[in-house]
Scaffold this motif. Structure first.
Motif, PDB file in Angstrom:
ATOM      1  N   TYR A   1      -1.941   9.667  17.651  1.00  0.00           N
ATOM      2  CA  TYR A   1      -2.716   9.245  16.449  1.00  0.00           C
ATOM      3  C   TYR A   1      -3.830   8.226  16.874  1.00  0.00           C
ATOM      4  O   TYR A   1      -4.675   7.960  16.320  1.00  0.00           O
TER       5      TYR A   1
ATOM      6  N   GLN B   1       6.832   2.659  11.896  1.00  0.00           N
ATOM      7  CA  GLN B   1       7.841   2.562  10.854  1.00  0.00           C
ATOM      8  C   GLN B   1       7.308   3.554   9.802  1.00  0.00           C
ATOM      9  O   GLN B   1       8.154   3.898   8.877  1.00  0.00           O
ATOM     10  N   ARG B   2       6.103   4.136   9.930  1.00  0.00           N
ATOM     11  CA  ARG B   2       5.437   4.950   8.743  1.00  0.00           C
ATOM     12  C   ARG B   2       5.277   6.403   9.370  1.00  0.00           C
ATOM     13  O   ARG B   2       4.856   7.286   8.885  1.00  0.00           O
ATOM     14  N   LEU B   3       5.776   6.618  10.312  1.00  0.00           N
ATOM     15  CA  LEU B   3       5.769   8.060  11.278  1.00  0.00           C
ATOM     16  C   LEU B   3       6.526   9.085  10.230  1.00  0.00           C
ATOM     17  O   LEU B   3       7.446   8.811   9.814  1.00  0.00           O
TER      18      LEU B   3
ATOM     19  N   PHE C   1      -0.858   7.653   7.697  1.00  0.00           N
ATOM     20  CA  PHE C   1      -0.410   6.317   7.514  1.00  0.00           C
ATOM     21  C   PHE C   1      -0.749   5.486   6.376  1.00  0.00           C
ATOM     22  O   PHE C   1      -0.276   4.455   6.324  1.00  0.00           O
ATOM     23  N   VAL C   2      -1.848   6.027   5.674  1.00  0.00           N
ATOM     24  CA  VAL C   2      -2.413   5.226   4.563  1.00  0.00           C
ATOM     25  C   VAL C   2      -2.355   6.319   3.289  1.00  0.00           C
ATOM     26  O   VAL C   2      -2.339   7.398   3.564  1.00  0.00           O
TER      27      VAL C   2
ATOM     28  N   ASP D   1      -1.694  -2.606  -0.214  1.00  0.00           N
ATOM     29  CA  ASP D   1      -0.941  -2.193   0.605  1.00  0.00           C
ATOM     30  C   ASP D   1       0.045  -3.350   1.235  1.00  0.00           C
ATOM     31  O   ASP D   1      -0.481  -4.250   1.904  1.00  0.00           O
TER      32      ASP D   1
ATOM     33  N   LEU E   1       2.770   7.102  19.826  1.00  0.00           N
ATOM     34  CA  LEU E   1       1.839   6.796  19.082  1.00  0.00           C
ATOM     35  C   LEU E   1       0.398   7.656  19.473  1.00  0.00           C
ATOM     36  O   LEU E   1      -0.756   7.577  18.958  1.00  0.00           O
TER      37      LEU E   1
ATOM     38  N   LEU F   1      -5.368   8.158  11.319  1.00  0.00           N
ATOM     39  CA  LEU F   1      -5.097   7.393  10.251  1.00  0.00           C
ATOM     40  C   LEU F   1      -4.662   8.048   9.146  1.00  0.00           C
ATOM     41  O   LEU F   1      -3.568   7.328   8.463  1.00  0.00           O
TER      42      LEU F   1
ATOM     43  N   PHE G   1       2.917   1.084  12.511  1.00  0.00           N
ATOM     44  CA  PHE G   1       2.761   2.586  12.795  1.00  0.00           C
ATOM     45  C   PHE G   1       4.018   3.494  12.610  1.00  0.00           C
ATOM     46  O   PHE G   1       4.176   4.346  12.236  1.00  0.00           O
TER      47      PHE G   1
END
Length: 277
Positions: A16, A144-146, A95-96, A115, A13, A92, A142
């Motif tokens: 990021y 899990q959202r890569l 991830f959003v 969310d 991470l 960010l 985070f």
């Protein structure tokens, strides 16, 4: 009692997230923190009292702070227990599910993102007393959202690298280097980063000014302006006033300059106020 510490993300991470900032305090006297444009987006979880935005009221309990182009002041009183995630310039965005431009100059309550997973993280952070466990929860969220970066993300990253490494570069050259027309480049850059290329260039230039003053306290303003890409020292003073609310001379007389963007360690300038706001 005041405890402030920096924790660093796991290697996967680290491209990021710059660092995690943990702040705990039960000081009775108010503490005033000046905020200046940092070039980075923050995700903040308040587990104690919220910080007060001077003249605007309390921060949300849990929020994302977008790219800012203005200065401000935060005041803490009493029990502060805060975990902040400080992202790299584009950190960010993957991830959003929103454009970073929607966050510009705003504190956005986590609940407003609608969310489910982010709100679940917020509740877990609030209920978990151990900071180390909270960091693990954040990192799991985070990771899990890569996702793989798309072409426009990579173009924006390339432009940011040039802004950082070439103080004299102009926006037209940036657009050409990404193989995009000026308007398309500006739209893509603003969507992924949160402010226009020209605005972001000014913020990075300002942070570079702080960094050079930090390492060269006696540097003449004329030399400083040239090294940071300003046309002349009057333009440096103009930007400095816009981003801090005072001239460089006034700023240096009240605090030590420090760039959270360019410096390797991550201290924050804190000014203690002995008068209640």
């Amino acid at each position: 009692m005041r405890e402030s510490k920096i924790l660093y993300p796991s290697p996967i991470l680290s491209q990021y997230i710059k660092y995690y900032w943990v702040l705990k305090t039960d000081e009775v006297e108010p503490v005033t923190v000046q905020t200046i444009p940092s070039g980075c987006i923050h995700l903040v979880f308040h587990r104690g009292e919220n910080l007060n935005i001077l003249s605007k009221g309390l921060q949300p309990k849990n929020f994302i702070r977008g790219q800012f182009s203005t200065y401000g002041s935060l005041i803490s009183e009493g029990n502060i227990d805060m975990i902040a995630v400080i992202f790299h310039p584009l950190g960010l965005s993957p991830f959003v599910r929103c454009s970073m431009s929607e966050l510009y100059n705003h504190y956005i309550d986590v609940e407003d993102f609608e969310d489910i997973e982010l709100n679940h993280l917020k509740r877990n952070i609030s209920a978990e007393p151990a900071v180390e466990t909270c960091i693990r929860l954040i990192e799991r969220f985070f990771m899990q959202r890569l996702v793989d970066a798309d072409c426009n993300y990579q173009r924006t990253q390339h432009a940011i690298c040039q802004i950082i490494n070439q103080p004299q570069i102009d926006v037209n050259t940036l657009a050409e280097s990404t193989c995009l027309g000026y308007r398309q480049f500006k739209r893509v850059f603003t969507n992924y980063l949160g402010m226009s290329p020209k605005e972001y260039y000014r913020v990075v230039r300002f942070q570079r000014t702080l960094y050079l003053l930090q390492n060269n306290p006696g540097m003449e303003f004329v030399d400083l302006a040239y090294s940071c890409g300003f046309y002349d020292s009057s333009h440096l003073v103009k930007d400095f006033k816009e981003f801090t609310g005072c001239s460089p001379t006034q700023y240096l007389s009240s605090r030590s300059p420090y760039s959270t963007f360019f410096s390797e360690d991550c201290r924050l300038n804190v000014i203690k106020s002995h008068n209640r706001a």
